[in-house]
Design a protein around this motif. Structure first.
Motif, PDB file in Angstrom:
ATOM      1  N   ILE A 182       0.876  -1.174   0.000  1.00 37.71           N
ATOM      2  CA  ILE A 182       0.000   0.000   0.000  1.00 37.71           C
ATOM      3  C   ILE A 182       0.909   1.218   0.000  1.00 37.71           C
ATOM      4  O   ILE A 182       1.570   1.517   1.005  1.00 37.71           O
ATOM      5  CB  ILE A 182      -0.921   0.032   1.242  1.00 37.71           C
ATOM      6  CG1 ILE A 182      -1.502  -1.363   1.530  1.00 37.71           C
ATOM      7  CG2 ILE A 182      -2.009   1.071   1.080  1.00 37.71           C
ATOM      8  CD1 ILE A 182      -2.467  -1.876   0.510  1.00 37.71           C
ATOM      9  N   LYS A 190      -3.247   5.481   3.748  1.00 32.96           N
ATOM     10  CA  LYS A 190      -2.751   4.112   3.566  1.00 32.96           C
ATOM     11  C   LYS A 190      -3.003   3.252   4.802  1.00 32.96           C
ATOM     12  O   LYS A 190      -3.526   2.140   4.714  1.00 32.96           O
ATOM     13  CB  LYS A 190      -1.247   4.148   3.225  1.00 32.96           C
ATOM     14  CG  LYS A 190      -0.924   4.894   1.943  1.00 32.96           C
ATOM     15  CD  LYS A 190       0.550   4.864   1.606  1.00 32.96           C
ATOM     16  CE  LYS A 190       1.394   5.540   2.665  1.00 32.96           C
ATOM     17  NZ  LYS A 190       1.091   6.987   2.806  1.00 32.96           N
ATOM     18  N   SER A 191      -2.608   3.769   5.958  1.00 34.89           N
ATOM     19  CA  SER A 191      -2.800   2.993   7.190  1.00 34.89           C
ATOM     20  C   SER A 191      -4.277   2.783   7.500  1.00 34.89           C
ATOM     21  O   SER A 191      -4.671   1.729   8.006  1.00 34.89           O
ATOM     22  CB  SER A 191      -2.110   3.702   8.361  1.00 34.89           C
ATOM     23  OG  SER A 191      -0.709   3.746   8.155  1.00 34.89           O
ATOM     24  N   VAL A 194      -5.467  -0.154   5.480  1.00 39.10           N
ATOM     25  CA  VAL A 194      -5.025  -1.427   6.062  1.00 39.10           C
ATOM     26  C   VAL A 194      -5.862  -1.761   7.280  1.00 39.10           C
ATOM     27  O   VAL A 194      -6.348  -2.892   7.437  1.00 39.10           O
ATOM     28  CB  VAL A 194      -3.525  -1.355   6.434  1.00 39.10           C
ATOM     29  CG1 VAL A 194      -3.109  -2.629   7.188  1.00 39.10           C
ATOM     30  CG2 VAL A 194      -2.672  -1.204   5.178  1.00 39.10           C
ATOM     31  N   THR A 212       3.704   6.519   9.870  1.00 40.04           N
ATOM     32  CA  THR A 212       4.235   5.172   9.608  1.00 40.04           C
ATOM     33  C   THR A 212       5.688   5.291   9.181  1.00 40.04           C
ATOM     34  O   THR A 212       5.990   5.918   8.168  1.00 40.04           O
ATOM     35  CB  THR A 212       3.431   4.474   8.491  1.00 40.04           C
ATOM     36  OG1 THR A 212       2.065   4.452   8.861  1.00 40.04           O
ATOM     37  CG2 THR A 212       3.926   3.053   8.291  1.00 40.04           C
ATOM     38  N   ASP A 231       1.794  -2.060   4.810  1.00 42.13           N
ATOM     39  CA  ASP A 231       1.618  -0.623   4.979  1.00 42.13           C
ATOM     40  C   ASP A 231       2.994   0.033   4.974  1.00 42.13           C
ATOM     41  O   ASP A 231       3.924  -0.458   5.609  1.00 42.13           O
ATOM     42  CB  ASP A 231       0.900  -0.324   6.295  1.00 42.13           C
ATOM     43  CG  ASP A 231       0.528   1.146   6.416  1.00 42.13           C
ATOM     44  OD1 ASP A 231       0.289   1.786   5.375  1.00 42.13           O
ATOM     45  OD2 ASP A 231       0.491   1.660   7.541  1.00 42.13           O
ATOM     46  N   SER A 253      10.112   1.917   1.988  1.00 43.78           N
ATOM     47  CA  SER A 253       8.882   1.897   1.189  1.00 43.78           C
ATOM     48  C   SER A 253       9.177   1.483  -0.245  1.00 43.78           C
ATOM     49  O   SER A 253       8.450   0.687  -0.841  1.00 43.78           O
ATOM     50  CB  SER A 253       8.218   3.284   1.203  1.00 43.78           C
ATOM     51  OG  SER A 253       7.802   3.627   2.497  1.00 43.78           O
TER      52      SER A 253
END
Length: 442
Positions: A182, A190-191, A194, A212, A231, A253
């Motif tokens: 993601i 994004k989080s 999830v 994150t 995530d 990431s």
């Protein structure tokens, strides 16, 4: 999905690290320049040697204890690469001979606890290989003489030793659970996506960008299929990323993208398409991963009509025409609107990423495409496509055997790609087309 073994290449500036990376890859993908410090960030490439698949990390030149801010940052990046690598190639300059900085780096590498291979570069002729012996003084075992520039010397011997116990199997990777990264800018939700998919607060959600820091894996089961949701930290513009924790979070990431099967690119519906969205999309394509565009916060769009999705879709295709093949989904992490569709679409995209086409049908499509739109003549010569074959998946990779690379232009490659998509789908996956020259029979 088990990660590939990782090999970091480290050394002081201008010893030929990027040249060695290019030699391993068989192509010029890493920046090579005579200026010290050209490579600042650590850069990941997937490669193989004798059917042993692994990831190589190209790092900036190390000058330990240098107080220059840029050099301190390069040192931090190289140290991080060593920390995450399974093995380390320490590259030194056999032409210049041993350098005091080499001793400092050797001391650091010994403390890493990792297996270190000492490679003495720039030994471009057999008589120069005697120069490697002085590097025994670094107390890192037997020096291996190589010429990264010419590929001669002990490059093969070096790789044999480095990869001797690598047992990563690409086929096994493709049989594992579908791994969905993601990704997107900070604060696009994004989080929240999830957490909504997991029905629990698995990761911290905050309006503060960058909450994150690490890529966080969560396994979930949906309709008897298991998926891994990853995530990731928000990927900001490079100019706005501070060195240190946040810089490494962004690196992780990018690594999460490379280790995924499918990337879910999350876009904020209230902001529209930004340049950073485009850059992240390009990173996904470059990694050869399946891609889905998820427009989040759809609940915040006012006055929605039946045509609103169509209008937004056209805007995406206008701003990112290179992603016309990617599925688009309009979701809300807050209301959970259409969230479960992510699973089905990810499964469909992964099936497209792993699709294989028979050679006979492939060549029929290619011949039909050439017949409908023959390539133009260039200086009296015309491109001839003899045949094609699919040589890999994830992404689907094709090799075309032609009479001359100089006669194949980018616009014709794009035309052939479009014809392959018309015939076989390949929804959500990039396609890679390579060429090989083949002499004509007389």
């Amino acid at each position: 999905m088990e990660n590939k073994p990782t090999v970091a290449i480290v050394g002081r500036p201008n010893v030929g690290k990027s040249t060695l990376v290019n030699r391993l890859l068989g192509s010029r993908q890493s920046i090579v320049d005579d200026k010290a410090g050209v490579t600042r960030d650590r850069i990941y490439f997937d490669t193989e040697w004798m059917d042993k698949h692994f990831t190589v990390i190209d790092t900036g030149g190390i000058i330990p204890f240098d107080e220059d801010e840029i050099m301190k940052n390069i040192f931090a990046q190289a140290k991080a690469a060593c920390d995450e690598a399974d093995k380390i190639i320490f590259l030194v300059d056999g032409k210049d001979g041993i350098n005091p900085v080499d001793y400092d780096i050797a001391n650091i590498l010994r403390k890493s606890g990792k297996e270190v291979f000492l490679a003495v570069n720039k030994l471009d002729s057999p008589e120069k290989f005697v120069n490697a012996s002085e590097f025994y003084a670094l107390s890192l075992g037997e020096p291996i003489g190589i010429s990264a520039l010419h590929g001669s010397g002990g490059v093969g011997d070096l790789l044999d030793k480095v990869t001797k116990d690598f047992d990563y199997n690409k086929k096994e990777e493709q049989s594992q659970n579908i791994r969905i990264a993601i990704v997107g800018k900070p604060n696009v939700g994004k989080s929240s996506i999830v957490n909504a998919l997991l029905n629990k607060q698995r990761v911290i959600v905050s309006n503060i960008s960058g909450t994150t820091r690490d890529a966080i894996d969560s396994k979930v089961k949906y309709e008897n299929e298991e998926y891994i949701l990853v995530d990731t930290a928000g990927i900001r513009k490079k100019s706005k990323v501070d060195w240190g924790i946040e810089k490494f979070a962004v690196d992780r990431s990018i690594r999460a993208i490379r280790n995924s099967n499918v990337a879910l690119l999350v876009i904020d519906a209230t902001e529209g398409i930004t340049d950073q969205d485009k850059k992240i999309a390009s990173a996904i394509i470059e990694a050869g991963k399946g891609i889905i565009i998820a427009v989040n916060k759809w609940d915040l769009i006012d006055n929605k009509e039946t045509s609103t999705v169509n209008k937004y879709t056209k805007e995406i295709e206008k701003e990112m025409p290179f992603l016309s093949y990617a599925p688009k989904i309009f979701i809300s992490a807050k209301t959970k609107q259409r969230l479960v569709n992510i699973y089905k679409i990810s499964k469909d995209v992964y099936e497209q990423c792993t699709k294989r086409v028979t050679t006979s049908i492939l060549n029929k499509v290619i011949l039909d495409a050439v017949s409908m739109n023959p390539p133009i003549s260039i200086k009296g010569k015309r491109l001839k496509l003899f045949y094609g074959a699919q040589v890999n998946v994830c992404p689907p990779t094709f090799v075309l055997f032609i009479n001359s690379e100089n006669l194949l232009k980018d616009n014709y490659v794009k035309y052939l790609e479009n014809k392959l998509r018309e015939a076989f789908g390949f929804t959500g996956t990039p396609i890679k087309i390579t060429v090989k020259e083949k002499g004509e029979k007389k």
